[in-house]
Motif scaffolding. Structure first.
Motif, PDB file in Angstrom:
ATOM      1  N   ALA A   5       0.836  -1.201   0.000  1.00  0.00           N
ATOM      2  CA  ALA A   5       0.000   0.000   0.000  1.00  0.00           C
ATOM      3  C   ALA A   5       0.868   1.246   0.000  1.00  0.00           C
ATOM      4  CB  ALA A   5      -0.899   0.004   1.237  1.00  0.00           C
ATOM      5  N   ALA A   6       0.240   2.369  -0.289  1.00  0.00           N
ATOM      6  CA  ALA A   6       0.913   3.648  -0.097  1.00  0.00           C
ATOM      7  C   ALA A   6       1.257   3.748   1.387  1.00  0.00           C
ATOM      8  CB  ALA A   6       0.004   4.793  -0.514  1.00  0.00           C
ATOM      9  N   ALA A   7       2.409   4.337   1.690  1.00  0.00           N
ATOM     10  CA  ALA A   7       2.874   4.392   3.081  1.00  0.00           C
ATOM     11  C   ALA A   7       1.839   5.060   3.989  1.00  0.00           C
ATOM     12  CB  ALA A   7       4.210   5.117   3.163  1.00  0.00           C
ATOM     13  N   ASP A   8       1.291   6.188   3.563  1.00  0.00           N
ATOM     14  CA  ASP A   8       0.306   6.884   4.392  1.00  0.00           C
ATOM     15  C   ASP A   8      -0.903   5.998   4.684  1.00  0.00           C
ATOM     16  OD1 ASP A   8       1.901   9.148   4.468  1.00  0.00           O
ATOM     17  OD2 ASP A   8       0.817  10.160   2.840  1.00  0.00           O
ATOM     18  N   ALA A   9      -1.364   5.273   3.677  1.00  0.00           N
ATOM     19  CA  ALA A   9      -2.526   4.402   3.855  1.00  0.00           C
ATOM     20  C   ALA A   9      -2.205   3.229   4.775  1.00  0.00           C
ATOM     21  CB  ALA A   9      -3.012   3.884   2.502  1.00  0.00           C
ATOM     22  N   LEU A  10      -1.034   2.625   4.602  1.00  0.00           N
ATOM     23  CA  LEU A  10      -0.677   1.481   5.436  1.00  0.00           C
ATOM     24  C   LEU A  10      -0.561   1.890   6.899  1.00  0.00           C
ATOM     25  CD1 LEU A  10       0.767  -1.633   5.021  1.00  0.00           C
ATOM     26  CD2 LEU A  10       2.410  -0.284   6.301  1.00  0.00           C
ATOM     27  N   PHE A  11       0.074   3.017   7.167  1.00  0.00           N
ATOM     28  CA  PHE A  11       0.248   3.436   8.559  1.00  0.00           C
ATOM     29  C   PHE A  11      -1.060   3.940   9.169  1.00  0.00           C
ATOM     30  CE2 PHE A  11       4.678   3.226   7.372  1.00  0.00           C
ATOM     31  CZ  PHE A  11       5.271   2.754   8.537  1.00  0.00           C
ATOM     32  N   ALA A  12      -1.956   4.489   8.367  1.00  0.00           N
ATOM     33  CA  ALA A  12      -3.228   5.003   8.890  1.00  0.00           C
ATOM     34  C   ALA A  12      -4.291   3.915   9.002  1.00  0.00           C
ATOM     35  CB  ALA A  12      -3.741   6.130   8.002  1.00  0.00           C
ATOM     36  N   ARG A  13      -4.338   3.002   8.010  1.00  0.00           N
ATOM     37  CA  ARG A  13      -5.409   2.003   7.960  1.00  0.00           C
ATOM     38  C   ARG A  13      -4.866   0.657   7.471  1.00  0.00           C
ATOM     39  NH1 ARG A  13      -6.512   6.411   5.812  1.00  0.00           N
ATOM     40  NH2 ARG A  13      -6.299   5.747   3.671  1.00  0.00           N
ATOM     41  N   PRO A  14      -4.053  -0.018   8.279  1.00  0.00           N
ATOM     42  CA  PRO A  14      -3.555  -1.323   7.832  1.00  0.00           C
ATOM     43  C   PRO A  14      -4.717  -2.297   7.685  1.00  0.00           C
ATOM     44  CG  PRO A  14      -3.062  -0.981  10.150  1.00  0.00           C
ATOM     45  CD  PRO A  14      -3.634   0.308   9.632  1.00  0.00           C
ATOM     46  N   LYS A  15      -4.625  -3.179   6.697  1.00  0.00           N
ATOM     47  CA  LYS A  15      -5.718  -4.126   6.439  1.00  0.00           C
ATOM     48  C   LYS A  15      -5.399  -5.532   6.961  1.00  0.00           C
ATOM     49  CE  LYS A  15      -7.544  -1.896   2.269  1.00  0.00           C
ATOM     50  NZ  LYS A  15      -7.369  -0.582   2.694  1.00  0.00           N
ATOM     51  N   HIS A  16      -4.184  -5.968   6.797  1.00  0.00           N
ATOM     52  CA  HIS A  16      -3.818  -7.333   7.172  1.00  0.00           C
ATOM     53  C   HIS A  16      -3.643  -7.439   8.693  1.00  0.00           C
ATOM     54  CE1 HIS A  16      -1.444 -11.032   7.406  1.00  0.00           C
ATOM     55  NE2 HIS A  16      -1.993 -11.325   6.233  1.00  0.00           N
ATOM     56  N   PRO A  17      -4.080  -8.535   9.306  1.00  0.00           N
ATOM     57  CA  PRO A  17      -3.939  -8.687  10.761  1.00  0.00           C
ATOM     58  C   PRO A  17      -2.492  -8.544  11.249  1.00  0.00           C
ATOM     59  CG  PRO A  17      -5.381 -10.386   9.902  1.00  0.00           C
ATOM     60  CD  PRO A  17      -4.821  -9.660   8.717  1.00  0.00           C
ATOM     61  N   TYR A  18      -1.520  -9.040  10.490  1.00  0.00           N
ATOM     62  CA  TYR A  18      -0.125  -8.896  10.909  1.00  0.00           C
ATOM     63  C   TYR A  18       0.303  -7.429  10.856  1.00  0.00           C
ATOM     64  CZ  TYR A  18       4.937  -9.298  11.082  1.00  0.00           C
ATOM     65  OH  TYR A  18       6.249  -9.146  11.423  1.00  0.00           O
ATOM     66  N   ALA A  19      -0.128  -6.701   9.833  1.00  0.00           N
ATOM     67  CA  ALA A  19       0.204  -5.279   9.738  1.00  0.00           C
ATOM     68  C   ALA A  19      -0.398  -4.520  10.915  1.00  0.00           C
ATOM     69  CB  ALA A  19      -0.302  -4.703   8.410  1.00  0.00           C
ATOM     70  N   LYS A  20      -1.639  -4.829  11.266  1.00  0.00           N
ATOM     71  CA  LYS A  20      -2.286  -4.181  12.409  1.00  0.00           C
ATOM     72  C   LYS A  20      -1.528  -4.459  13.696  1.00  0.00           C
ATOM     73  CE  LYS A  20      -6.896  -4.293  10.396  1.00  0.00           C
ATOM     74  NZ  LYS A  20      -8.244  -4.870  10.484  1.00  0.00           N
ATOM     75  N   ALA A  21      -1.161  -5.726  13.908  1.00  0.00           N
ATOM     76  CA  ALA A  21      -0.441  -6.092  15.124  1.00  0.00           C
ATOM     77  C   ALA A  21       0.940  -5.449  15.163  1.00  0.00           C
ATOM     78  CB  ALA A  21      -0.330  -7.615  15.221  1.00  0.00           C
ATOM     79  N   LEU A  22       1.622  -5.434  14.039  1.00  0.00           N
ATOM     80  CA  LEU A  22       2.954  -4.860  13.979  1.00  0.00           C
ATOM     81  C   LEU A  22       2.919  -3.363  14.287  1.00  0.00           C
ATOM     82  CD1 LEU A  22       5.911  -5.543  13.283  1.00  0.00           C
ATOM     83  CD2 LEU A  22       5.388  -4.875  10.935  1.00  0.00           C
ATOM     84  N   LEU A  23       1.999  -2.637  13.681  1.00  0.00           N
ATOM     85  CA  LEU A  23       1.906  -1.197  13.924  1.00  0.00           C
ATOM     86  C   LEU A  23       1.431  -0.892  15.338  1.00  0.00           C
ATOM     87  CD1 LEU A  23       0.513  -0.065  10.470  1.00  0.00           C
ATOM     88  CD2 LEU A  23       2.835   0.227  11.351  1.00  0.00           C
ATOM     89  N   ALA A  24       0.590  -1.745  15.892  1.00  0.00           N
ATOM     90  CA  ALA A  24       0.122  -1.542  17.262  1.00  0.00           C
ATOM     91  C   ALA A  24       1.234  -1.784  18.280  1.00  0.00           C
ATOM     92  CB  ALA A  24      -1.066  -2.460  17.558  1.00  0.00           C
ATOM     93  N   SER A  25       2.275  -2.513  17.879  1.00  0.00           N
ATOM     94  CA  SER A  25       3.365  -2.815  18.811  1.00  0.00           C
ATOM     95  C   SER A  25       4.412  -1.706  18.887  1.00  0.00           C
ATOM     96  CB  SER A  25       4.047  -4.123  18.405  1.00  0.00           C
ATOM     97  OG  SER A  25       4.807  -3.952  17.223  1.00  0.00           O
TER      98      SER A  25
END
Length: 111
Positions: free
Chosen positions: A49-69
């Motif tokens: 994804a575009a960096a802004d979109a990935l950091f604002a609204r991650p879609k994949h469960p691993y991306a969500k968990a990684l950013l939340a950590s």
């Protein structure tokens, strides 16, 4: 020093029209330098994804968990955690354990 190198890379990119493949585990640096991000889990791209979109609204469960950590420098601010459930997958059989659950949740098929 890191900041100076990143600024130099950005300046060279702008002046010479360069494209970089930047590999890092440091999400703060990735956010600073990347326009698009490919997030990998066990050697597979699980979100692109575009960096802004990935950091604002991650879609994949691993991306969500990684950013939340990622730690928040303000102790008054709390971030919702996204724990990963299941067993740690084996790199020899990446479709076992939590990876299989993550891939199914993301709607990807086992290859």
């Amino acid at each position: 020093m890191q900041s100076q190198i990143l600024n130099l890379l950005r300046d060279l990119q702008a002046s010479l029209g360069l494209t970089y493949l930047f590999v890092s585990h440091n999400l703060a640096v990735v956010r600073q330098v990347a326009e698009r991000v490919a997030l990998m889990y066990l050697g597979r791209i699980v979100e692109l994804a575009a960096a802004d979109a990935l950091f604002a609204r991650p879609k994949h469960p691993y991306a969500k968990a990684l950013l939340a950590s990622v730690p928040v420098p303000d102790p008054a601010r709390r971030r919702a955690t996204t724990p990963l459930m299941g067993e740690i997958p084996s790199p020899l059989d990446p479709h076992s354990g939590a990876a299989a659950v993550l891939l199914r949740r993301a709607g990807q098929r086992r290859r």
